[in-house]
Design an enzyme around this catalytic site. Structure first.
Site, short mmCIF file in Angstrom:
data_model
loop_
_atom_site.label_atom_id
_atom_site.label_comp_id
_atom_site.label_asym_id
_atom_site.label_seq_id
_atom_site.Cartn_x
_atom_site.Cartn_y
_atom_site.Cartn_z
N HIS A 7 0.85 -1.18 0.00
CA HIS A 7 0.00 0.00 0.00
C HIS A 7 0.88 1.23 0.00
O HIS A 7 1.96 1.22 0.61
CB HIS A 7 -0.91 0.02 1.24
CG HIS A 7 -2.06 0.95 1.09
ND1 HIS A 7 -1.96 2.29 1.40
CD2 HIS A 7 -3.31 0.75 0.62
CE1 HIS A 7 -3.12 2.87 1.14
NE2 HIS A 7 -3.96 1.97 0.66
N ASP A 34 -7.93 -5.60 0.07
CA ASP A 34 -8.41 -6.44 -1.03
C ASP A 34 -7.98 -7.89 -0.93
O ASP A 34 -8.45 -8.73 -1.69
CB ASP A 34 -7.91 -5.86 -2.36
CG ASP A 34 -8.59 -4.54 -2.68
OD1 ASP A 34 -9.80 -4.45 -2.44
OD2 ASP A 34 -7.91 -3.61 -3.14
N1 CMC Z 1 4.08 -7.36 -4.93
C1 CMC Z 1 5.42 -7.33 -5.12
N2 CMC Z 1 6.19 -6.26 -4.98
C2 CMC Z 1 5.57 -5.13 -4.59
C3 CMC Z 1 4.18 -5.07 -4.36
C4 CMC Z 1 3.44 -6.25 -4.53
N3 CMC Z 1 2.12 -6.27 -4.31
N4 CMC Z 1 3.84 -3.83 -3.99
C5 CMC Z 1 4.98 -3.11 -4.02
N5 CMC Z 1 6.02 -3.90 -4.37
C6 CMC Z 1 7.45 -3.51 -4.44
C7 CMC Z 1 7.74 -2.76 -5.72
O1 CMC Z 1 8.18 -3.63 -6.75
C8 CMC Z 1 8.81 -1.81 -5.28
O2 CMC Z 1 10.04 -2.52 -5.23
P1 CMC Z 1 11.43 -1.75 -5.56
O3 CMC Z 1 11.59 -0.71 -4.50
O4 CMC Z 1 12.45 -2.83 -5.49
O5 CMC Z 1 11.27 -1.16 -6.92
C9 CMC Z 1 8.43 -1.46 -3.84
O6 CMC Z 1 7.68 -2.60 -3.38
C10 CMC Z 1 7.58 -0.21 -3.71
O7 CMC Z 1 6.48 -0.34 -4.60
P2 CMC Z 1 5.79 0.86 -5.37
O8 CMC Z 1 5.04 0.31 -6.53
O9 CMC Z 1 6.81 1.92 -5.62
O10 CMC Z 1 4.80 1.36 -4.25
P3 CMC Z 1 3.51 2.23 -4.48
O11 CMC Z 1 3.26 2.94 -3.22
O12 CMC Z 1 3.66 3.07 -5.71
O13 CMC Z 1 2.37 1.14 -4.80
C11 CMC Z 1 0.55 -0.32 -4.63
C12 CMC Z 1 1.37 0.78 -3.94
C13 CMC Z 1 -0.70 -0.61 -3.80
C14 CMC Z 1 0.10 0.15 -6.02
C15 CMC Z 1 1.42 -1.60 -4.74
O14 CMC Z 1 1.82 -2.05 -3.47
C16 CMC Z 1 0.73 -2.70 -5.52
O15 CMC Z 1 0.78 -2.71 -6.77
N6 CMC Z 1 0.04 -3.67 -4.82
C17 CMC Z 1 -0.71 -4.70 -5.50
C18 CMC Z 1 -2.06 -4.15 -5.93
C19 CMC Z 1 -3.01 -3.98 -4.77
O16 CMC Z 1 -3.18 -4.87 -3.95
N7 CMC Z 1 -3.68 -2.81 -4.72
C20 CMC Z 1 -4.70 -2.52 -3.70
C21 CMC Z 1 -4.29 -1.38 -2.82
S1 CMC Z 1 -5.36 -1.24 -1.36
C22 CMC Z 1 -6.91 -0.86 -1.96
C23 CMC Z 1 -7.00 0.45 -2.67
O17 CMC Z 1 -6.47 1.45 -2.21
O18 CMC Z 1 -7.62 0.48 -3.72
#
Ligand code: CMC
Length: 433
Positions: free
Chosen positions: A309, A367
C-alpha cells in the site's frame, strides 16, 4: 493550522534563500506551504505519483500508515466496524458527527426514498452488451444520471449538493445490482425500502421476482461491514480524481463517474478482482514458491495482488477486520475447507516472513480477503470492484462536498517538468524524413 515554524530553501548555485511556512494539522506530518514557491523562485516542485504532496486540507479521514491506523472523523475503523453500521458511517462522513437516533432514522428514511432510478435509465442498460464489464456499465450509467437530475446540478446551492449526495448513495446499489442482473439475463429487481442498505442490495443482486428472497443475517451483516470498510480512504487515486474533476465545477454525477473509472485499475479497487484471479491462477499450494519467485524477479512484472500500500507500511487495519469477517462468513455458510482461502492464508504466512516483503514493508491490504468473502456469498468476480465503488461513493461525495465548501479550493492544475523538443520551425511534408 499555521505554526510558528518555517523552512528555508536555498539555491546552491547562487546562494539565494527563501522561507516557506510550515502548517500543522491536528495530527500527522506537518506540511510545507509551497503555494508561493513558483511566484517567489520561478521553480515548481516535482513529485510524480504525489508521494510527498498534500493536495488539500481535509477533516474527514486520517491514516497513520506506519501504525496501521485509520480514523473517520476521529473514530477508529476497527471500532466502527464492530459497533456501527454503514448508514451511520455514511452520515458521519457527510456530516462530521455520528447521528443521534432521530437523525439516523431521518437519514435512513431520506436515503430509502431515493433508491429507485428514473425508469428511462433501464434503456441505457439494454444498450450495453450482456458481457460488458459491470464497471464499464456503472461508469456509463452514473455519468448519465446528470442527464436525469437537472434539479440538483447547481453545485453552488448547498441544498442541491446534499440532494445529489443522497441520490448517489441511495442509487449506487440499484445501479450496481442492475448491471449484474443485466449480465445474468435476469429481470431487474426494484429496491425494497424496508430492508437495510446492505439487505436491499443483496436482495436486488440475488432475488428474483418469482420467489421471496430469504435473507441470511450473517451475510447481511458481512455486507454492511464490507461497505463500512471501503467507505472512505483519504486522498487515494479515485478520491483525488473526484476532487480534481469537481475542481472545475463539474456536476457531482460526472465527478463520481470519473472516480469509478479511476477505481477500476488493478493497482486500486480492481485489486480485489485481481487477487481472486491470481489465487485461481496459482491453483495449488505447491505452486506458491514458483509464483513468489516471479513476484520477486525484477524483470517480471508480476505482483502479489492484495499486498502493499502507498500509505500503510504495516498491516492494513481494514484487512484485519476483513480476515475475521471472511472466517465468519465461511463458517455461517458451512464452508469448512475453502481451497482458495487456505491458499490465501498460506501465501500470507509465507510472505509475512519473506525478506522481500518484510524489507519493503508489504502487508496484506483490504483487497486480500474481500474477494474470498464475495466469492463465498456468490458474487461473480467481475462484480467485486463494483461493490467497492458502491461503498466508496459515500467517501467520494463527502470529499467532493468538502472541496466545494472549502473557500481555499481552486481548479486543480498541476505543472510539469518539460523534457520534449523546444520550439522549432514547421517542416513542410515533402521535406520530412
Ligand atoms: N508485490 C510485489 N512487490 C511489490 C508489491 C506487490 N504487491 N507492492 C509493491 N512492491 C514492491 C515494488 O516492486 C517496489 O520494489 P522496488 O523498491 O524494489 O522497486 C516497492 O515494493 C515499492 O512499490 P511501489 O510500486 O513503488 O509502491 P507504491 O506505493 O507506488 O504502490 C501499490 C502501492 C498498492 C500500487 C502496490 O503495493 C501494488 O501494486 N500492490 C498490489 C495491488 C493492490 O493490492 N492494490 C490494492 C491497494 S489497497 C486498496 C486500494 O487502495 O484500492
Amino acid at each position: 493550522m499555521s505554526s510558528n515554524r518555517s523552512v528555508t530553501l536555498s539555491d546552491d548555485s547562487n546562494g539565494k534563500t527563501w522561507k516557506f511556512p510550515v502548517l500543522a494539522g491536528s495530527t500527522g506530518p506537518d506540511v510545507i506551504d509551497v503555494r508561493k514557491l513558483y511566484g517567489d523562485t520561478g521553480m515548481f516542485t516535482y513529485d510524480p505519483g504525489f508521494t510527498s504532496t498534500g493536495s488539500c486540507e481535509s477533516k474527514i479521514t486520517y491514516i497513520d500508515g506506519d501504525e496501521g491506523i485509520l480514523l473517520h472523523r476521529g473514530y477508529n475503523i476497527a471500532e466502527l466496524a464492530e459497533r456501527s453500521d454503514f448508514m451511520e458511517v455514511a452520515y458521519l462522513l457527510l456530516n462530521g458527527e455520528l447521528p443521534t437516533a432521530e437523525e439516523k432514522a431521518d437519514f435512513i428514511h431520506t436515503i430509502s426514498r431515493h433508491t429507485m432510478l428514473h425508469e428511462q435509465i433501464t434503456t441505457f442498460y439494454r444498450g450495453f452488451r450482456r458481457d460488458a464489464h459491470p464497471m464499464a456499465v456503472c461508469c456509463g450509467v452514473v455519468g448519465a444520471l446528470s442527464a436525469f437530475y437537472h434539479d440538483s446540478l447547481d453545485i453552488n446551492d448547498p441544498h442541491q449538493r446534499m440532494i445529489s449526495a443522497h441520490r448517489l448513495i441511495a442509487k449506487m446499489p440499484t445501479i450496481a445490482a442492475m448491471a449484474y442482473k443485466y449480465s445474468a439475463g435476469q429481470p431487474f429487481m426494484y429496491p425494497q425500502n424496508n430492508l437495510s442498505y446492505a439487505g436491499n442490495f443483496l436482495r436486488m443482486l440475488f432475488g428474483v421476482p418469482a420467489e421471496e428472497y430469504v435473507m441470511n443475517p450473517v451475510i447481511e451483516k458481512a455486507m454492511d461491514r464490507i461497505l463500512m470498510l471501503h467507505a472512505d480512504h483519504e486522498q487515494n487515486a479515485s478520491t483525488s480524481t473526484v476532487r480534481l474533476a469537481g475542481s472545475s465545477g463539474a456536476n457531482p454525477f460526472a465527478c463520481i463517474a470519473a472516480g469509478i473509472a479511476s477505481l477500476w485499475g488493478p493497482s486500486h479497487g480492481g485489486a480485489n478482482e485481481a487477487v481472486l484471479n491470481m489465487l485461481q491462477h496459482i491453483g495449488d499450494r505447491k505452486n506458491i514458491g514458483t509464483f513468489l519467485s516471479r513476484v520477486k524477479d525484477k524483470n517480471d512484472h508480476t505482483r502479489l495482488m492484495g499486498f502493499g500500500h502507498r500509505v500503510y507500511k504495516n498491516y492494513d487495519p481494514r484487512a484485519t477486520v476483513m480476515r475475521k469477517t471472511c472466517h465468519e462468513v465461511l463458517a455461517s455458510l458451512g464452508i469448512k475447507d475453502d481451497p482458495l482461502l487456505d491458499l490465501a492464508m498460506e501465501m500470507e504466512q509465507i510472505a509475512l516472513k519473506d525478506e522481500y516483503f518484510v524489507s519493503k514493508k508489504l502487508y496484506p491490504n483490504v483487497d486480500f480477503y474481500s474477494g474470498i468473502i464475495f466469492r463465498a456469498i456468490g458474487i461473480p468476480v467481475s462484480m467485486f470492484t463494483v461493490l467497492f465503488a458502491v461503498a466508496r461513493t459515500t467517501g467520494w461525495i463527502a470529499q467532493w462536498r468538502e472541496m466545494i465548501e472549502d473557500p481555499q479550493s481552486k481548479i486543480g492544475r498541476p505543472r510539469q517538468l518539460y523534457t520534449g523538443q523546444t520550439e522549432r520551425p514547421y517542416v513542410p511534408i515533402h521535406a520530412r524524413k
